[in-house]
Design a protein around this motif. Structure first.
Motif, PDB file in Angstrom:
ATOM      1  N   PHE A   1       0.850  -1.194   0.000  1.00 27.80           N
ATOM      2  CA  PHE A   1       0.000   0.000   0.000  1.00 27.80           C
ATOM      3  C   PHE A   1       0.879   1.234   0.000  1.00 27.80           C
ATOM      4  O   PHE A   1       1.816   1.347   0.794  1.00 27.80           O
ATOM      5  CB  PHE A   1      -0.870  -0.020   1.264  1.00 27.80           C
ATOM      6  N   SER A   2       0.597   2.142  -0.896  1.00 24.81           N
ATOM      7  CA  SER A   2       1.354   3.393  -0.905  1.00 24.81           C
ATOM      8  C   SER A   2       0.458   4.530  -1.376  1.00 24.81           C
ATOM      9  O   SER A   2      -0.469   4.332  -2.162  1.00 24.81           O
ATOM     10  CB  SER A   2       2.587   3.276  -1.808  1.00 24.81           C
ATOM     11  N   VAL A   3       0.771   5.697  -0.874  1.00 22.85           N
ATOM     12  CA  VAL A   3       0.005   6.890  -1.225  1.00 22.85           C
ATOM     13  C   VAL A   3       0.991   8.021  -1.468  1.00 22.85           C
ATOM     14  O   VAL A   3       1.979   8.166  -0.742  1.00 22.85           O
ATOM     15  CB  VAL A   3      -0.965   7.295  -0.085  1.00 22.85           C
ATOM     16  N   SER A   4       0.738   8.798  -2.504  1.00 25.14           N
ATOM     17  CA  SER A   4       1.540   9.995  -2.732  1.00 25.14           C
ATOM     18  C   SER A   4       0.603  11.166  -2.953  1.00 25.14           C
ATOM     19  O   SER A   4      -0.579  10.998  -3.249  1.00 25.14           O
ATOM     20  CB  SER A   4       2.468   9.807  -3.938  1.00 25.14           C
TER      21      SER A   4
ATOM     22  N   TYR B   1      -4.268  -0.576  10.856  1.00 21.82           N
ATOM     23  CA  TYR B   1      -4.472   0.863  10.971  1.00 21.82           C
ATOM     24  C   TYR B   1      -3.162   1.628  10.781  1.00 21.82           C
ATOM     25  O   TYR B   1      -2.118   1.229  11.279  1.00 21.82           O
ATOM     26  CB  TYR B   1      -5.041   1.209  12.353  1.00 21.82           C
ATOM     27  N   GLN B   2      -3.292   2.764  10.071  1.00 21.96           N
ATOM     28  CA  GLN B   2      -2.163   3.679   9.904  1.00 21.96           C
ATOM     29  C   GLN B   2      -2.703   5.106   9.970  1.00 21.96           C
ATOM     30  O   GLN B   2      -3.894   5.339   9.752  1.00 21.96           O
ATOM     31  CB  GLN B   2      -1.499   3.467   8.535  1.00 21.96           C
ATOM     32  N   GLU B   3      -1.812   6.051  10.204  1.00 21.84           N
ATOM     33  CA  GLU B   3      -2.249   7.442  10.173  1.00 21.84           C
ATOM     34  C   GLU B   3      -1.058   8.341   9.867  1.00 21.84           C
ATOM     35  O   GLU B   3       0.110   7.937   9.978  1.00 21.84           O
ATOM     36  CB  GLU B   3      -2.886   7.851  11.502  1.00 21.84           C
ATOM     37  N   VAL B   4      -1.378   9.577   9.490  1.00 24.59           N
ATOM     38  CA  VAL B   4      -0.345  10.551   9.179  1.00 24.59           C
ATOM     39  C   VAL B   4      -0.967  11.937   9.275  1.00 24.59           C
ATOM     40  O   VAL B   4      -2.189  12.092   9.111  1.00 24.59           O
ATOM     41  CB  VAL B   4       0.230  10.307   7.762  1.00 24.59           C
ATOM     42  N   THR B   5      -0.143  12.919   9.552  1.00 28.51           N
ATOM     43  CA  THR B   5      -0.613  14.300   9.404  1.00 28.51           C
ATOM     44  C   THR B   5      -0.617  14.611   7.916  1.00 28.51           C
ATOM     45  O   THR B   5       0.438  14.553   7.271  1.00 28.51           O
ATOM     46  CB  THR B   5       0.326  15.272  10.145  1.00 28.51           C
ATOM     47  N   PRO B   6      -1.764  14.882   7.356  1.00 25.14           N
ATOM     48  CA  PRO B   6      -1.827  14.949   5.890  1.00 25.14           C
ATOM     49  C   PRO B   6      -1.121  16.185   5.345  1.00 25.14           C
ATOM     50  O   PRO B   6      -1.171  17.262   5.940  1.00 25.14           O
ATOM     51  CB  PRO B   6      -3.330  15.008   5.605  1.00 25.14           C
ATOM     52  N   PRO B   7      -0.465  16.012   4.220  1.00 23.84           N
ATOM     53  CA  PRO B   7       0.145  17.180   3.575  1.00 23.84           C
ATOM     54  C   PRO B   7      -0.915  18.000   2.847  1.00 23.84           C
ATOM     55  O   PRO B   7      -2.034  17.535   2.635  1.00 23.84           O
ATOM     56  CB  PRO B   7       1.102  16.527   2.573  1.00 23.84           C
ATOM     57  N   GLU B   8      -0.540  19.202   2.483  1.00 27.39           N
ATOM     58  CA  GLU B   8      -1.424  19.998   1.641  1.00 27.39           C
ATOM     59  C   GLU B   8      -1.428  19.372   0.256  1.00 27.39           C
ATOM     60  O   GLU B   8      -0.384  19.284  -0.398  1.00 27.39           O
ATOM     61  CB  GLU B   8      -0.930  21.444   1.567  1.00 27.39           C
ATOM     62  N   THR B   9      -2.553  18.936  -0.182  1.00 30.38           N
ATOM     63  CA  THR B   9      -2.622  18.319  -1.505  1.00 30.38           C
ATOM     64  C   THR B   9      -4.067  18.333  -1.973  1.00 30.38           C
ATOM     65  O   THR B   9      -4.996  18.332  -1.151  1.00 30.38           O
ATOM     66  CB  THR B   9      -2.080  16.872  -1.489  1.00 30.38           C
ATOM     67  N   ASN B  10      -4.231  18.365  -3.261  1.00 29.74           N
ATOM     68  CA  ASN B  10      -5.593  18.336  -3.796  1.00 29.74           C
ATOM     69  C   ASN B  10      -5.924  16.980  -4.427  1.00 29.74           C
ATOM     70  O   ASN B  10      -6.966  16.823  -5.056  1.00 29.74           O
ATOM     71  CB  ASN B  10      -5.807  19.456  -4.815  1.00 29.74           C
ATOM     72  N   ALA B  11      -5.022  16.023  -4.261  1.00 26.73           N
ATOM     73  CA  ALA B  11      -5.294  14.684  -4.805  1.00 26.73           C
ATOM     74  C   ALA B  11      -4.425  13.672  -4.086  1.00 26.73           C
ATOM     75  O   ALA B  11      -3.380  14.011  -3.513  1.00 26.73           O
ATOM     76  CB  ALA B  11      -5.015  14.644  -6.297  1.00 26.73           C
ATOM     77  N   LEU B  12      -4.872  12.443  -4.092  1.00 28.03           N
ATOM     78  CA  LEU B  12      -4.078  11.341  -3.570  1.00 28.03           C
ATOM     79  C   LEU B  12      -3.880  10.310  -4.671  1.00 28.03           C
ATOM     80  O   LEU B  12      -4.835   9.941  -5.365  1.00 28.03           O
ATOM     81  CB  LEU B  12      -4.785  10.677  -2.387  1.00 28.03           C
ATOM     82  N   ASN B  13      -2.649   9.876  -4.834  1.00 28.54           N
ATOM     83  CA  ASN B  13      -2.355   8.759  -5.740  1.00 28.54           C
ATOM     84  C   ASN B  13      -2.180   7.521  -4.882  1.00 28.54           C
ATOM     85  O   ASN B  13      -1.284   7.461  -4.041  1.00 28.54           O
ATOM     86  CB  ASN B  13      -1.082   9.051  -6.537  1.00 28.54           C
ATOM     87  N   ILE B  14      -3.040   6.550  -5.103  1.00 31.14           N
ATOM     88  CA  ILE B  14      -3.105   5.404  -4.190  1.00 31.14           C
ATOM     89  C   ILE B  14      -2.813   4.114  -4.944  1.00 31.14           C
ATOM     90  O   ILE B  14      -3.311   3.901  -6.048  1.00 31.14           O
ATOM     91  CB  ILE B  14      -4.501   5.318  -3.545  1.00 31.14           C
ATOM     92  N   GLU B  15      -2.010   3.277  -4.324  1.00 29.83           N
ATOM     93  CA  GLU B  15      -1.746   1.946  -4.860  1.00 29.83           C
ATOM     94  C   GLU B  15      -1.955   0.927  -3.747  1.00 29.83           C
ATOM     95  O   GLU B  15      -1.555   1.145  -2.604  1.00 29.83           O
ATOM     96  CB  GLU B  15      -0.313   1.840  -5.384  1.00 29.83           C
ATOM     97  N   HIS B  16      -2.625  -0.180  -4.095  1.00 31.96           N
ATOM     98  CA  HIS B  16      -2.815  -1.239  -3.098  1.00 31.96           C
ATOM     99  C   HIS B  16      -2.852  -2.569  -3.835  1.00 31.96           C
ATOM    100  O   HIS B  16      -3.813  -2.882  -4.510  1.00 31.96           O
ATOM    101  CB  HIS B  16      -4.113  -1.022  -2.322  1.00 31.96           C
ATOM    102  N   VAL B  17      -1.812  -3.348  -3.685  1.00 30.97           N
ATOM    103  CA  VAL B  17      -1.714  -4.606  -4.437  1.00 30.97           C
ATOM    104  C   VAL B  17      -1.826  -5.838  -3.545  1.00 30.97           C
ATOM    105  O   VAL B  17      -1.640  -6.957  -4.009  1.00 30.97           O
ATOM    106  CB  VAL B  17      -0.392  -4.668  -5.238  1.00 30.97           C
ATOM    107  N   ALA B  18      -2.153  -5.628  -2.270  1.00 32.62           N
ATOM    108  CA  ALA B  18      -2.187  -6.774  -1.361  1.00 32.62           C
ATOM    109  C   ALA B  18      -3.145  -7.853  -1.854  1.00 32.62           C
ATOM    110  O   ALA B  18      -4.244  -7.563  -2.312  1.00 32.62           O
ATOM    111  CB  ALA B  18      -2.609  -6.311   0.033  1.00 32.62           C
ATOM    112  N   LEU B  19      -2.716  -9.071  -1.743  1.00 32.15           N
ATOM    113  CA  LEU B  19      -3.472 -10.284  -2.078  1.00 32.15           C
ATOM    114  C   LEU B  19      -3.675 -10.511  -3.576  1.00 32.15           C
ATOM    115  O   LEU B  19      -4.201 -11.540  -3.985  1.00 32.15           O
ATOM    116  CB  LEU B  19      -4.840 -10.327  -1.381  1.00 32.15           C
TER     117      LEU B  19
END
Lengths: 168, 839
Positions: free
Chosen positions: A87-90, A114-132
Motif C-alpha cells: 500500500f502506498s500513497v503519494s 491501521y495507519q495514520e499521518v498528518t496529511p500534507p497539503e494536496t488536492n489529490a491522492l495517488n493510491i496503490e494497493h496490491v495486497a493479495l
C-alpha cells in the motif's frame, strides 16, 4: 524490501500459488480500505479491512510462517507488514506520504490494519494497493477516501492497482 | 386541522393547542437538497423543481403482466415451459483426460409457438480462442476467472500474470472445445447445424409444433480442462505426489455435454453466449446417464445410481444401507480403502448408470481418491420422505470433511426447506476437488482442505472449518435457488446468489451464532457509500463488483426487509410463497418483486427502487429536535411561564459589565417618578386577558372542550424532529428515544414518511408527562446500513473514528480464534533459550 516483488512474471513459486488459489469460485475476493480525513484529530487515517480467511491463506501461502494467522503477535505483525508494504500513497506532486503504524486487530470475520499521518497539503491522492492480488487475480481492493462528508472511491485490482483520487 | 403551531397567531377555531413555546435545543446541522438520479427517467420525468418521487410504482418499468406470468407474480394460467430429456453414454479416458460421448435428446415443445430450430449451449467452446468470451476479453480489464493482464502505466510495461501464462500454455498444448459429429434425427437422417462460438443451432427439417416433441442425436468429445490452469468451474486436478504409478486425478464434470438452451415466454431463446461470468439456466428434464470410468473410480453424480450391484461391492452396499438410519455419517469407502485405491490403479473399466428426474442440469465427479461417507435424512412429507446426504473427498480433505461436510448438507436442507419447500431430490452430494464452490442439481463441488504437516498429520484451522461449513451450506442451498426455483443466472446473478446468501446466513446463524456468518447490513456500508457501483438490477456480465453487488447487497437488503420492514411473519410467508410458486418453474425479477409485495400486503416499490434499481445509499440524519409545550391558554399560567423563560435567558453582556463597573441606573436613582410600567412587566396578566380566556372556553364545542381539557390534564411532552435523507435511499427511520428518567423507547417511522418530501421530513413525537426527552438516536442497532452514524445522534455525539477507538480501547491484542490449535497443541515444551546479555 517489498514483499510484493514477485507478483508478476518470472516468479515460479508465486506463480504456482496463483494457480492454487484461484479456485474459490464462490468466495468474492475483496477488501475495503478507508482513508479518512479525520476532523477531530486532523490526521489522515487509514483502515485496511480484509477478510480473516483471506488473511489466513496469505499467511500460510505467501509469508512462510509456520501456521495460519497464529495467535502470536509476530504472525499478525507479518501479515500487517505484508498489507502495508503493498500500500502506498503519494500527494498530487507524487511525493510519497509516509504513514505511521497504529496497530492491527481481529474483529469478527475481519482483520484490520491501521495507519495514520498528518496529511500534507494536496488536492489529490495517488493510491496503490496490491495486497493479495498475486494470490487471487480477482482480488479487488476497494478504496474509499472520505473528506468533508464526501466519499470518493476506486477499485484497485491486479490489472489496475493504482488510482488518483481528487480531493474535495 | 392543525394541532400545534410554531407561531402564536391563532384563531379560536383552530383548537386550543396552538400557542406554542418552541425551544430549540441545538441547531447544528446543515440541510442539503439531494439531487439523485431517477431510475424512471425514461418514462415520466419531473421537469421542473427538485421533487423526486421515490415511491413511483414499479409497474411503470416492470413487464406487463400476462397469462404466462400474472400481476401477482405467480405463474399465469397459460404458463408453460419446455422439457428436454437426455440419454447420455460417456467414456472417460483417464490417461488422455478426454471425454467421448453420445447423446439422445428429446425436446418437447410446450410453448404455443412452432420452433424451426434449436439453440444449444456449448460451454466447452467458451475456452476456444475464437469464442466470444476470448475475443471480447479486454487486456487490463476486470479479466476472467483465474488470470489477469495489466496495461502499461508510466514507465512500467504491460504485464500478464503467471496464471495467465499458464492458461495460454494450456490452450496451446491442448485442443480445446467440443468436437461434434453425427448430428441426426431419430431416424438417423443428418441434421443441418452451425456452431458459432459457444453456441450451436440445429435447423429442423420440420418445425416442432406446439405440444410436439423432437428427438435428435449427436456424438461429441472434448479434452477435459485442467481446472487449476483454466478456472472453468469444472475439470481435472492432478495429484503428482500420490503414491500411484501414474499418480491420480479428481475429475469434476460439469458443462460437460451440449445442452439445449432455455426457451421462455419472456425471452424466447436464451441464446446469450457464455462469457464466463453469468452462469447458466436450462430446461427441466429427465436424465439417463451412463459413464464408463476406470474400474477403481468412485463416481458421484446427479441422480440415483441404477446399477449398484455392478459397481459397488456388497460391503459398500451394506454400508450405504446402514447409513440410512445412522446418527452420524457412515463410511461407504473408508480413508484406508481410498488410500489403497490411489496407490494401485487399474486398466479395467466400469460403467456407472444414473437416472435423475425433473432436473435442470446434470454433473458428476470421478476419482479413485475418493473417501465416501453417507447419512440418511428422514425428511418426511410427500415430496421426498427420504434423502441420502453424501460426501466424496480425497485424503487432503481429511477430518475436516469427515466431521463436517455431510453434516453441513443435512443442516442446509433442514433450514432451507423450512423457508421454501421440501427438498425434492433423493440425494444431496458434496464433492471435494479443484473448484472452490459450485452447484448443480443434487451435487456440489467444494474446495476447503486440511493443512499437511511434515509429520504426516493433517489439521485445519477454525477459519477453514467455518469456510467448509459455509461453502457446503451455500452450494447445497443453490439446489433451491436456482436449481429448483429456476431463475436465469446468465441475466440476473442476484436472483440466485443474493437469495442464497441471505438464506445461508440464516442457516449459519442456526449452526452456531458465535460464528460471524452471513451478511449484516453493516458489512455493505463501505460498498454502498462508494461511487463505484452499479445497481443490483444489472446483467451479470456487466457488474463491476460482483461480490458486493450480486451477493452481499441483495442479501443485506433481504435481511433488512425481513427484520426491519416487514417483520419475520410477513416476510417468511411471502418468501416461502415465492419459492413454492416458482418451484420447478422459471421466475423473473418482476415475479419476485410482485410476489413479495402481493403476499406480504405491503407496497415495497420504494424498496425495490432504492435497493435494486439505484445506487443510492442509506444515510438518514437527525438534524434538530424542537421541544414544544402545550399552552394552557390560561393567562395566569402561560404568562408566568413566559416570564420564567425570559429570566432563564442570558443577560445582556453590556448590562452585566455595567454592573461589574458599578454603574448606577437612572431608574434606580429616580424611583420617585416610577410609573405603572416600571412596576409591571410585559407579562402582567389583566382581567381583559382572563375574560378573553374564559370566553374562549365558553365558546369551545363539546368535543373541543373534552380534547382541550384532557390535553391540559395529561400535560404531555411534544417534540418536533427534523430529518434529512443524505444518502438518497428512503428507508424507515428507526428511533431510540432516551428520557431524562433513564428509560429508553424504540420507535419506527415507516419509509412512507418520505413520500412527498424525499430529502427532508419532520416528525412529531408525543411522550407522557415525566418522559422528557434527553437524546435521540437513529438506527441504534445498525440495522439499515446507514453509512454515517455521526449524524444519527441528537444532540450530536463525538463519534470516534475506527482508529481513535482502537487507540482509546487499547484493542491491540491477539485473537485466539484463528490459531491452528490442532497443530499448536502438539508442540513440545521447550526450555527457554538463554539470552545473551550485553556486558
Amino acid at each position: 524490501m517489498s514483499l510484493f516483488k514477485n507478483i508478476w512474471p518470472l516468479c515460479g513459486v508465486v506463480g504456482l500459488l496463483i494457480v492454487c488459489n484461484t479456485l474459490l469460485a464462490h468466495q468474492q475476493k475483496e477488501a475495503y480500505i478507508t482513508l479518512l480525513f479525520n476532523k477531530n484529530t486532523g490526521n489522515l487515517e487509514v483502515s485496511h479491512r480484509f477478510l480473516l480467511h483471506d488473511a489466513e491463506h496469505v499467511v500460510s501461502a505467501l509469508l512462510n510462517t509456520d501456521g495460519p494467522l497464529a495467535t502470536d503477535q509476530s504472525a499478525q505483525q507479518i501479515f500487517a507488514t505484508y498489507l502495508k508494504s503493498g500500500f502506498s500513497v503519494s500527494d498530487s506532486d507524487l511525493k510519497p506520504i509516509e504513514f505511521k503504524d497504529v496497530g492491527f486487530e481481529v474483529e469478527g470475520k475481519y482483520f484490520w490494519v491501521y495507519q495514520e499521518v498528518t496529511p500534507p497539503e494536496t488536492n489529490a491522492l495517488n493510491i496503490e494497493h496490491v495486497a493479495l492480488q498475486e494470490l487471487w487475480p480477482t482480488q479487488q481492493n476497494h478504496i474509499n477516501v472520505e473528506k468533508d462528508g464526501l466519499v470518493r472511491s476506486a477499485r484497485l485490482s491486479a490489472s489496475s492497482p493504482r488510482a488518483k483520487i481528487e480531493l474535495p | 386541522m392543525r394541532v400545534l403551531s410554531v407561531n402564536r397567531n391563532f384563531s379560536r377555531n383552530t383548537v386550543p393547542v396552538i400557542g406554542v413555546l418552541m425551544k430549540l435545543i441545538t441547531t447544528l446541522s446543515t440541510v442539503s437538497l439531494l439531487l439523485s438520479s431517477n431510475a424512471f427517467a425514461a418514462g415520466i420525468n419531473q421537469t421542473k423543481g427538485v421533487f423526486e418521487d421515490k415511491f413511483r410504482q414499479l409497474e411503470e418499468v416492470l413487464p406487463t403482466p400476462n397469462d404466462y406470468r400474472n400481476a401477482a407474480g405467480e405463474p399465469g394460467k397459460e404458463y408453460w415451459q419446455q422439457q428436454v430429456d437426455y440419454e447420455i453414454r460417456a467414456v472417460l479416458d483417464e490417461v488422455e483426460r478426454h471425454i467421448s460421448a453420445s447423446q439422445t435428446v428429446s425436446y418437447t415443445n410446450n410453448s404455443p409457438y412452432a420452433l424451426k430450430y434449436l439453440w444449444l449451449q456449448l460451454e466447452q467452446n467458451r475456452f476456444k480462442p475464437d469464442s466470444l468470451a476470448e475475443r471480447a476479453d479486454a487486456f487490463g480489464g476486470i479479466g476472467r476467472r483465474g488470470s489477469l493482464s495489466k496495461l502499461p502505466e508510466n514507465d512500467e510495461p504491460a504485464r500478464v500474470s503467471m496464471a495467465e501464462l499458464r492458461r495460454q500454455q494450456f490452450y496451446a498444448d491442448n485442443e480445446i472445445g467440443y468436437t461434434i459429429s453425427n448430428v441426426v434425427d431419430e431416424t438417423g437422417t443428418a441434421l443441418e447445424y452451425i456452431i458459432t462460438g459457444a453456441q450451436m443451432r440445429i435447423d429442423l427439417p420440420v418445425a416442432i409444433q406446439s405440444g410436439s416433441s423432437f428427438v435428435y442425436k449427436l456424438d461429441y468429445e472434448y479434452n477435459i480442462l485442467e481446472e487449476n490452469a483454466v478456472s472453468a468451474r469444472a475439470g481435472y486436478e492432478h495429484f503428482p505426489d500420490d503414491a500411484g504409478k501414474d499418480s491420480n486425478d479428481i475429475f469434476l464434470m460439469a458443462q460437460w455435454f451440449p445442452r439445449v438452451a432455455a426457451y421462455s415466454d419472456y425471452e424466447a431463446w436464451h441464446n446469450k453466449e457464455f462469457l464466463g461470468r453469468g452462469e447458466f439456466t436450462l430446461e427441466f428434464g429427465n436424465y439417463d446417464v451412463k459413464m464408463t470410468v476406470p474400474a477403481d473410480h468412485i463416481v458421484a453424480a446427479t441422480g440415483v445410481l441404477q446399477n449398484p450391484d455392478q459397481v459397488l461391492t456388497a460391503t459398500q452396499q451394506s454400508r450405504l444401507d446402514s447409513a440410512r438410519d445412522s446418527e452420524r455419517p457412515v463410511f461407504v469407502v473408508t480413508a484406508e480403502e481410498a488410500l489403497e485405491n490411489e496407490s494401485e490403479g487399474t486398466t479395467d473399466t466400469k460403467t456407472w448408470h444414473f437416472s435423475a428426474a425433473n432436473v435442470r442440469d446434470f454433473a458428476w465427479a470421478s476419482s479413485r481418491k475418493f473417501i465416501w461417507d453417507a447419512k440418511g435424512i428422514q425428511q418426511g412429507g410427500d415430496i421426498q420422505p427420504f434423502i441420502m446426504a453424501m460426501s466424496y473427498y480425497p485424503k487432503e480433505g481429511g477430518d475436516l470433511w469427515k466431521n463436517y461436510s455431510t453434516e453441513a448438507i443435512v443442516h442446509a436442507i433442514d433450514v432451507y426447506s423450512r423457508f421454501t419447500f421440501d427438498y425434492p431430490y433423493p440425494v444431496s452430494i458434496s464433492v471435494n476437488g479443484p473448484v472452490g464452490g459450485m452447484e448443480y442439481p443434487m451435487i456440489t463441488f467444494n474446495g476447503p482442505r486440511t493443512i499437511w504437516h511434515e509429520d504426516g498429520s493433517r489439521t485445519y484451522t477454525l477459519g477453514e472449518k467455518r469456510f467448509l461449513i459455509g461453502v457446503v451450506i451455500h452450494e447445497v442451498g443453490h439446489n433451491y435457488f436456482p436449481m429448483i426455483v429456476n431463475s436465469d443466472e446468465r441475466q440476473w446473478t442476484w436472483m440466485d446468489e443474493g437469495l442464497n446468501s441471505f438464506l445461508d446466513g440464516i442457516a449459519g446463524r442456526e449452526w452456531d451464532p458465535d460464528i460471524p456468518w452471513g451478511v449484516e447490513p453493516r458489512d455493505v456500508v463501505e460498498y454502498m457509500k462508494s461511487n463505484v457501483q452499479v445497481p443490483i438490477m444489472t446483467q451479470s456480465d456487466s457488474i463491476l463488483k460482483f461480490g458486493p453487488n450480486a451477493y452481499a447487497k441483495p442479501a443485506a437488503a433481504l435481511n433488512i426487509l425481513r427484520e426491519v420492514i416487514l417483520g419475520r411473519e410477513l416476510f417468511d410467508f411471502a418468501f416461502k410463497e415465492y419459492a413454492q410458486r416458482w418451484m420447478n418453474k422459471r421466475p423473473t425479477p418482476s415475479d419476485f418483486f410482485r410476489t413479495i409485495e402481493e403476499a406480504s400486503g405491503v407496497d415495497l416499490d420504494w424498496f425495490w427502487q432504492g435497493w435494486f434499481y439505484s445506487t443510492d445509499h442509506v444515510d438518514i440524519s437527525i438534524d434538530k429536535v424542537y421541544q414544544l409545550r402545550l399552552d394552557t391558554l390560561d393567562p395566569d399560567i402561560d404568562s408566568a411561564r413566559r416570564r420564567n423563560e425570559e429570566i432563564d435567558r442570558p443577560n445582556s453582556l453590556f448590562v452585566e459589565r455595567n454592573k461589574e463597573e458599578g454603574r448606577k441606573l437612572w431608574v434606580d436613582l429616580n424611583r420617585d417618578i416610577a410609573d405603572y410600567h416600571d412596576e409591571n412587566d410585559r407579562f402582567t396578566v389583566t382581567n381583559r386577558d382572563r375574560n378573553s380566556y374564559t370566553q374562549m372556553l365558553e365558546d369551545l364545542g363539546p368535543m373541543e372542550r373534552v380534547a382541550f381539557e384532557r390535553a391540559i390534564e395529561e400535560d404531555k411532552n411534544y417534540y418536533l424532529l427534523n430529518f434529512t435523507n443524505e444518502g438518497g435511499l428512503v428507508m424507515p427511520i428507526l428511533l431510540r428515544l432516551t428520557y431524562e428518567n433513564g428509560m429508553q423507547e424504540d420507535r419506527m417511522i415507516p419509509a412512507e414518511i418520505w413520500r412527498r418530501s424525499h430529502a427532508q421530513v419532520s416528525k412529531m413525537i408525543v411522550t407522557n408527562k415525566g418522559h422528557k426527552l434527553e437524546s435521540v438516536e437513529v438506527d441504534p442497532g445498525w440495522e439499515t446500513a446507514d453509512v454515517d452514524i455521526e449524524n444519527n445522534h441528537y444532540p450530536r455525539k463525538i463519534i470516534l473514528s475506527r482508529i481513535e477507538a482502537f487507540k482509546a480501547e487499547d484493542r491491540s491484542k491477539t485473537d485466539i480464534e484463528y490459531r491452528d490449535l490442532m497443530h499448536d497443541s502438539k508442540t513440545e515444551l521447550e526450555e527457554p533459550k538463554e539470552k545473551i546479555q550485553k556486558k
